[in-house]
Write a protein that holds these residues in place. Structure first.
Motif, short mmCIF file in Angstrom:
data_model
loop_
_atom_site.label_atom_id
_atom_site.label_comp_id
_atom_site.label_asym_id
_atom_site.label_seq_id
_atom_site.Cartn_x
_atom_site.Cartn_y
_atom_site.Cartn_z
N ARG A 77 0.72 -1.29 0.15
CA ARG A 77 -0.13 0.01 -0.09
C ARG A 77 0.87 1.33 -0.10
NH1 ARG A 77 -5.06 -2.02 1.40
NH2 ARG A 77 -4.97 -3.60 2.92
N GLY A 78 0.36 2.30 -0.55
CA GLY A 78 1.22 3.55 -0.80
C GLY A 78 1.92 3.50 -1.95
N CYS A 79 2.43 2.27 -2.60
CA CYS A 79 3.25 2.67 -3.63
C CYS A 79 2.41 3.09 -4.96
CB CYS A 79 3.86 1.13 -4.05
SG CYS A 79 4.90 0.82 -2.84
N ALA A 80 2.87 3.72 -5.79
CA ALA A 80 2.37 4.18 -7.03
C ALA A 80 3.46 4.04 -8.08
CB ALA A 80 2.00 5.60 -6.85
N ILE A 81 2.84 3.12 -9.10
CA ILE A 81 3.69 2.75 -10.41
C ILE A 81 2.88 3.46 -11.44
CG2 ILE A 81 4.61 0.86 -11.42
CD1 ILE A 81 4.71 -0.55 -8.97
N THR A 82 3.69 3.89 -12.33
CA THR A 82 3.22 4.33 -13.83
C THR A 82 3.87 3.72 -14.97
OG1 THR A 82 2.85 6.82 -12.93
CG2 THR A 82 2.84 6.51 -15.15
N GLY A 83 2.93 3.11 -15.62
CA GLY A 83 3.64 2.21 -16.61
C GLY A 83 3.00 0.86 -16.51
N ASP A 84 3.38 -0.07 -17.61
CA ASP A 84 3.10 -1.41 -17.51
C ASP A 84 3.91 -2.20 -16.74
OD1 ASP A 84 2.02 -0.82 -20.79
OD2 ASP A 84 0.65 -1.11 -19.32
N MET A 85 3.38 -3.35 -16.24
CA MET A 85 4.32 -4.23 -15.39
C MET A 85 3.98 -5.88 -16.17
SD MET A 85 3.63 -3.48 -11.55
CE MET A 85 4.56 -4.77 -11.08
N VAL A 86 5.10 -6.49 -16.19
CA VAL A 86 5.16 -7.80 -16.69
C VAL A 86 6.01 -8.45 -15.70
CG1 VAL A 86 5.70 -9.36 -18.48
CG2 VAL A 86 4.61 -7.07 -19.19
N VAL A 87 5.60 -9.39 -14.89
CA VAL A 87 6.32 -10.46 -14.30
C VAL A 87 6.10 -11.91 -14.90
CG1 VAL A 87 6.43 -8.84 -12.52
CG2 VAL A 87 4.64 -10.67 -12.60
N ASP A 88 7.30 -12.78 -14.51
CA ASP A 88 7.04 -14.32 -14.95
C ASP A 88 6.95 -14.98 -13.64
OD1 ASP A 88 9.44 -13.93 -13.56
OD2 ASP A 88 10.47 -14.67 -15.39
N HIS A 89 6.38 -14.47 -12.79
CA HIS A 89 6.09 -15.06 -11.36
C HIS A 89 4.71 -14.83 -10.75
CE1 HIS A 89 8.75 -12.01 -10.51
NE2 HIS A 89 8.19 -11.87 -9.50
N GLY A 90 4.57 -15.06 -9.64
CA GLY A 90 3.25 -14.37 -8.84
C GLY A 90 3.35 -13.01 -8.54
N ILE A 91 2.04 -12.34 -8.25
CA ILE A 91 2.25 -11.00 -7.74
C ILE A 91 1.18 -10.48 -6.85
CG2 ILE A 91 1.44 -9.93 -9.79
CD1 ILE A 91 3.43 -7.44 -9.40
N SER A 92 1.36 -9.87 -5.66
CA SER A 92 0.33 -9.40 -4.84
C SER A 92 0.22 -7.87 -4.90
CB SER A 92 0.35 -9.73 -3.57
OG SER A 92 -0.11 -11.25 -3.37
N PHE A 93 -0.41 -7.13 -5.24
CA PHE A 93 -0.56 -5.82 -5.74
C PHE A 93 -1.52 -5.20 -4.74
CE2 PHE A 93 -1.16 -1.74 -7.80
CZ PHE A 93 0.18 -1.46 -8.27
N PHE A 94 -0.95 -4.12 -3.70
CA PHE A 94 -1.97 -3.56 -2.90
C PHE A 94 -1.79 -2.11 -3.06
CE2 PHE A 94 -1.03 -7.55 -0.86
CZ PHE A 94 -2.52 -7.59 -0.34
N GLY A 95 -0.98 -1.50 -4.24
CA GLY A 95 -0.81 -0.04 -4.57
C GLY A 95 -1.53 0.54 -5.73
N LEU A 96 -1.13 1.68 -6.04
CA LEU A 96 -1.68 2.05 -7.37
C LEU A 96 -0.91 1.88 -8.60
CD1 LEU A 96 -3.57 4.03 -8.99
CD2 LEU A 96 -2.21 5.92 -8.01
N LEU A 97 -1.48 1.28 -9.41
CA LEU A 97 -0.63 1.02 -10.79
C LEU A 97 -1.51 1.81 -12.00
CD1 LEU A 97 1.45 -0.33 -12.60
CD2 LEU A 97 -0.29 -2.24 -12.99
N ASP A 98 -0.92 2.75 -12.50
CA ASP A 98 -1.47 3.63 -13.66
C ASP A 98 -0.85 3.05 -14.90
OD1 ASP A 98 -2.73 5.21 -15.31
OD2 ASP A 98 -1.64 7.06 -14.82
N GLY A 99 -1.42 1.85 -15.22
CA GLY A 99 -0.80 0.76 -16.57
C GLY A 99 -1.69 -0.34 -16.13
#
Length: 150
Positions: free
Chosen positions: A12-34
């Motif tokens: 929480r509290g993390c803000a990311i701008t752009g696309d994300m591509v991962v080759d494993h699992g991810i738990s996302f609680f922040g803000l992703l503008d992409g």
């Protein structure tokens, strides 16, 4: 043989701008503008998480909010809010707090995501889903869902 579990946690509290591509699992609680793509494992948008773009993965769980299309190749569980179309090829579960504004489409597994996705080809790597309408499996269920957001 020991199996390693690879998961990226975005707090929480993390803000990311752009696309994300991962080759494993991810738990996302922040803000992703992409958009976000997880080619293997669980893609989890946690409670309080917001993705302003598409979310694509093998196993997808939405407890937060996605303002964009959702693509799930394996299982899909929605307990949060989705404002966009949902494309799935495995199982789907809607929890009691699920809020959907878009269409639900069951598609062939090969149309959901590919590991070598690129932004130029569309959100799932390969042909865009809107270019292959009518090519879903014969047993596809297409349901229009429109719920007002509370």
């Amino acid at each position: 043989m020991k199996t390693e579990l690879n998961i990226t946690l975005i707090a929480r509290g993390c803000a990311i701008t752009g696309d994300m591509v991962v080759d494993h699992g991810i738990s996302f609680f922040g803000l992703l503008d992409g958009g976000i793509i997880s080619t293997q494992g669980l893609l989890h948008v946690g409670e309080g998480g917001l993705v302003k773009g598409s979310a694509q993965g093998e196993h997808v769980r939405i407890d937060g909010r996605v303002d964009g299309d959702v693509h799930a190749r394996g299982s899909l569980e929605i307990n949060g809010q989705v404002s966009g179309d949902i494309f799935y090829s495995g199982t789907i579960r809607l929890g009691p707090r699920a809020s959907l504004n878009g269409t639900l489409k069951r598609v062939a597994r090969m149309l959901t995501i590919e590991a070598d996705s690129t932004l130029d080809e569309g959100p799932i790597g390969g042909p865009r889903l809107d270019d292959v309408k009518g090519q879903e499996r014969a047993e596809s269920n297409v349901t229009e869902l429109s719920r007002a957001k509370a």
